[in-house]
Design an enzyme around this catalytic site. Sequence first.
Site, mmCIF file in Angstrom:
data_model
loop_
_atom_site.group_PDB
_atom_site.id
_atom_site.type_symbol
_atom_site.label_atom_id
_atom_site.label_comp_id
_atom_site.label_asym_id
_atom_site.label_seq_id
_atom_site.Cartn_x
_atom_site.Cartn_y
_atom_site.Cartn_z
ATOM 1 C CB CYS A 148 23.895 0.821 29.099
ATOM 2 S SG CYS A 148 25.595 0.859 29.743
ATOM 3 C CG HIS A 207 24.395 -2.876 26.167
ATOM 4 N ND1 HIS A 207 23.838 -1.907 25.348
ATOM 5 C CD2 HIS A 207 25.324 -2.237 26.928
ATOM 6 C CE1 HIS A 207 24.422 -0.749 25.589
ATOM 7 N NE2 HIS A 207 25.325 -0.921 26.545
ATOM 8 C CD GLU A 236 21.101 -3.810 23.521
ATOM 9 O OE1 GLU A 236 22.140 -3.132 23.693
ATOM 10 O OE2 GLU A 236 20.169 -3.889 24.367
#
Length: 239
Positions: free
Chosen positions: A113, A214, A216
């Site tokens: 990001c 993102h 994750e």
Amino acid sequence: MVGLTPDVGETTPRPARPAVPQYELKQAYADAVLGAGGLPIVLPYSDDESAAAEAVALCDALVVTGGAFDIPPEAYGAAAHRMLGQLKPGRTQFEQRVLRAALESRKPVLGVCGGMQLLAVELGGTLWQDVREQVPGASDHEQKIDPRQTGHAARVVSGTQLARIVGADIVQVNSTHHQAVRDPGPAVVSAVAPDGVVEAIELPDRFALGVQWHPELLAGAEHRALYRALVEAARAAHR
């Protein structure tokens, strides 16, 4: 060992316990690195120029994390737009130092990001300071749903490292940003949103990859594969 850049906040004040600074990092970053077989290490801030190089030297790879703040426009030679958001110059300066150290030593780098935006800036690129105001026809890239859910598709450019990692032409991504990469500098654009906003960049001669989303926070194997590829690139450097 994978270095992670944290944010800085404050503890909650209580009677006789005033607020004090604390490092902050979403657990998902550490979990993603652990799940990929790496050991996450939180990197401490320092005003000492040599400390950044020493910290990066201890790591085999670096993740520059995201956050709710903007990169100062003077970092890429622009005047401030009226929609420029909160700045965190201390964090940005720290992340610039560790990112430069990692790039100079050719350590594998993943920018997430805002970390992707900083990667573009450090390579000589520029940013859109507000997507909705500056990119004609752009959709809303600040989704109003849980970021653990996807918000839109991204087209992966064939023949790129990203394409080899995710193994797909289209990936569904989350979207939690109001700035975006305008000019990637010498980096290659490796994914774009349907409205043309850059979703990923990479250097073709090494593992230096940035994604606007993102990974994750998402459950798909293609997103976990990004952290696995980072760890594998770090291991390969030791062989």
